[in-house]
Write a protein that holds these residues in place. Structure first.
Motif, PDB file in Angstrom:
ATOM      1  N   SER A 145       0.690  -1.098   0.099  1.00  0.00           N
ATOM      2  CA  SER A 145       0.279  -0.022   0.259  1.00  0.00           C
ATOM      3  C   SER A 145       0.564   1.591   0.211  1.00  0.00           C
ATOM      4  O   SER A 145       0.275   2.259  -0.435  1.00  0.00           O
ATOM      5  CB  SER A 145      -0.834  -0.099   1.477  1.00  0.00           C
ATOM      6  OG  SER A 145      -1.541  -0.597   1.014  1.00  0.00           O
ATOM      7  N   ASP A 205      -0.707   4.629  -1.561  1.00  0.00           N
ATOM      8  CA  ASP A 205      -0.997   5.103  -1.139  1.00  0.00           C
ATOM      9  C   ASP A 205      -0.544   6.836  -0.693  1.00  0.00           C
ATOM     10  O   ASP A 205      -0.990   7.686  -1.145  1.00  0.00           O
ATOM     11  CB  ASP A 205      -1.477   4.627   0.540  1.00  0.00           C
ATOM     12  CG  ASP A 205      -2.087   4.778   1.618  1.00  0.00           C
ATOM     13  OD1 ASP A 205      -3.226   5.968   0.695  1.00  0.00           O
ATOM     14  OD2 ASP A 205      -2.612   4.797   2.627  1.00  0.00           O
ATOM     15  N   THR A 228      -5.478   4.009   7.246  1.00  0.00           N
ATOM     16  CA  THR A 228      -4.079   3.816   6.163  1.00  0.00           C
ATOM     17  C   THR A 228      -3.000   5.053   6.206  1.00  0.00           C
ATOM     18  O   THR A 228      -3.003   5.920   7.340  1.00  0.00           O
ATOM     19  CB  THR A 228      -4.841   3.894   4.875  1.00  0.00           C
ATOM     20  OG1 THR A 228      -4.938   5.119   4.752  1.00  0.00           O
ATOM     21  CG2 THR A 228      -6.353   3.427   5.014  1.00  0.00           C
ATOM     22  N   GLY A 282      -1.430   6.935   3.969  1.00  0.00           N
ATOM     23  CA  GLY A 282      -1.326   8.027   3.867  1.00  0.00           C
ATOM     24  C   GLY A 282      -2.677   8.653   5.071  1.00  0.00           C
ATOM     25  O   GLY A 282      -2.251   9.926   4.695  1.00  0.00           O
ATOM     26  N   HIS A 297      -0.241  11.645   6.037  1.00  0.00           N
ATOM     27  CA  HIS A 297      -0.947  13.476   4.971  1.00  0.00           C
ATOM     28  C   HIS A 297       0.381  14.608   6.152  1.00  0.00           C
ATOM     29  O   HIS A 297       0.783  15.083   5.147  1.00  0.00           O
ATOM     30  CB  HIS A 297      -1.371  13.704   4.809  1.00  0.00           C
ATOM     31  CG  HIS A 297      -2.473  14.226   5.410  1.00  0.00           C
ATOM     32  ND1 HIS A 297      -3.366  13.425   6.684  1.00  0.00           N
ATOM     33  CD2 HIS A 297      -2.845  15.792   5.909  1.00  0.00           C
ATOM     34  CE1 HIS A 297      -4.341  14.371   7.023  1.00  0.00           C
ATOM     35  NE2 HIS A 297      -4.336  14.965   6.963  1.00  0.00           N
TER      36      HIS A 297
END
Length: 238
Positions: A92, A96, A211, A213, A217
């Motif tokens: 991922s 991601d 997740t 991301g 972020h």
């Protein structure tokens, strides 16, 4: 069996013994769970982390497990201030965080992103025609393997009205890295853990199931990955 020698303390835990997981989690700040399949062995570790106040990171690539953890444990993790971040491996992280990187680099309003199949060289498992087996790759195979993930985005350029007309700007970004299973995944997992340890204040909330991301972020994880085997770059912008 040869004696295992290490300067690092070893804590033995069994996913079928709740007390052993509790003892492990009480002695750690972040638990990196690499024991799968996660649909069989993952949930007891997540529950133990939340109950005992240890943050949790794994390298799961099983969507059903990830969705189940979010549905069943997000509220509990949020209440306890425990961060549960799944799929911090090759499955991922390139996609991601690649999406996040592409959105940040796009100069305007991004509308759509797409990702073609990964172009791993040489292809592992089924696609390796037997090159990689259950016994694992050789050191030479690991050193000769890399991956590349390409993402395409389109949207409206700066100054244009996104409600009028078709998208008029495109971007192509690439994520490249070392061998995905034994090198890139390890780098991604460790850097995610280091980021979590050092930048809890930058996560969206103190606690919850996320997740990579969604959790990172606003952190420096992209920069950390760029320095450790996984690099993000813009290949083309129109």
């Amino acid at each position: 069996m040869p004696e295992l020698r290490t300067d690092v303390e070893i804590i033995v835990a069994d996913v079928s013994v709740e007390e052993s997981l509790a003892i492990m989690c009480q002695q750690g700040v972040v638990i990196l769970n690499c024991v799968g399949p996660y649909r069989f062995y993952g949930q007891p570790v997540v529950k133990a982390c939340i109950a005992n106040g240890a943050h949790y990171i794994d390298i799961c690539g099983e969507p059903q497990f990830l969705e189940r953890m979010q549905l069943e444990h997000h509220t509990k993790a949020l209440d306890r201030g425990v961060d549960v971040i799944g799929s911090c491996g090759f499955d991922s992280v390139p996609a991601d965080l690649g999406v996040l990187y592409t959105q940040k680099q796009f100069k305007g309003k991004n509308r759509r992103l797409s990702q073609p199949l990964r172009t791993i060289e040489p292809f592992p498992s089924l696609f390796s025609f037997g090159l990689f087996t259950k016994s694992g790759p050789t050191l030479e195979q690991i050193e000769d393997t890399c991956f590349s993930v390409t993402l395409f985005g389109e949207g409206c350029s700066e100054g244009s009205d996104p409600t009028q007309g078709r998208p008029n700007a495109k971007i192509c970004t690439q994520v490249i890295g070392a061998e995905p299973g034994y090198v890139a995944t390890v780098s991604a997992l460790v850097q995610a853990a280091v980021t979590l340890l050092n930048e809890l204040h930058s996560l969206p909330r103190r606690g919850g199931v996320y997740t990579p991301g969604a959790a990172s972020h606003k952190t420096s994880l992209l920069d950390r990955l760029h320095k450790h085997s996984i690099k993000f770059s813009v290949r083309n912008y129109q």
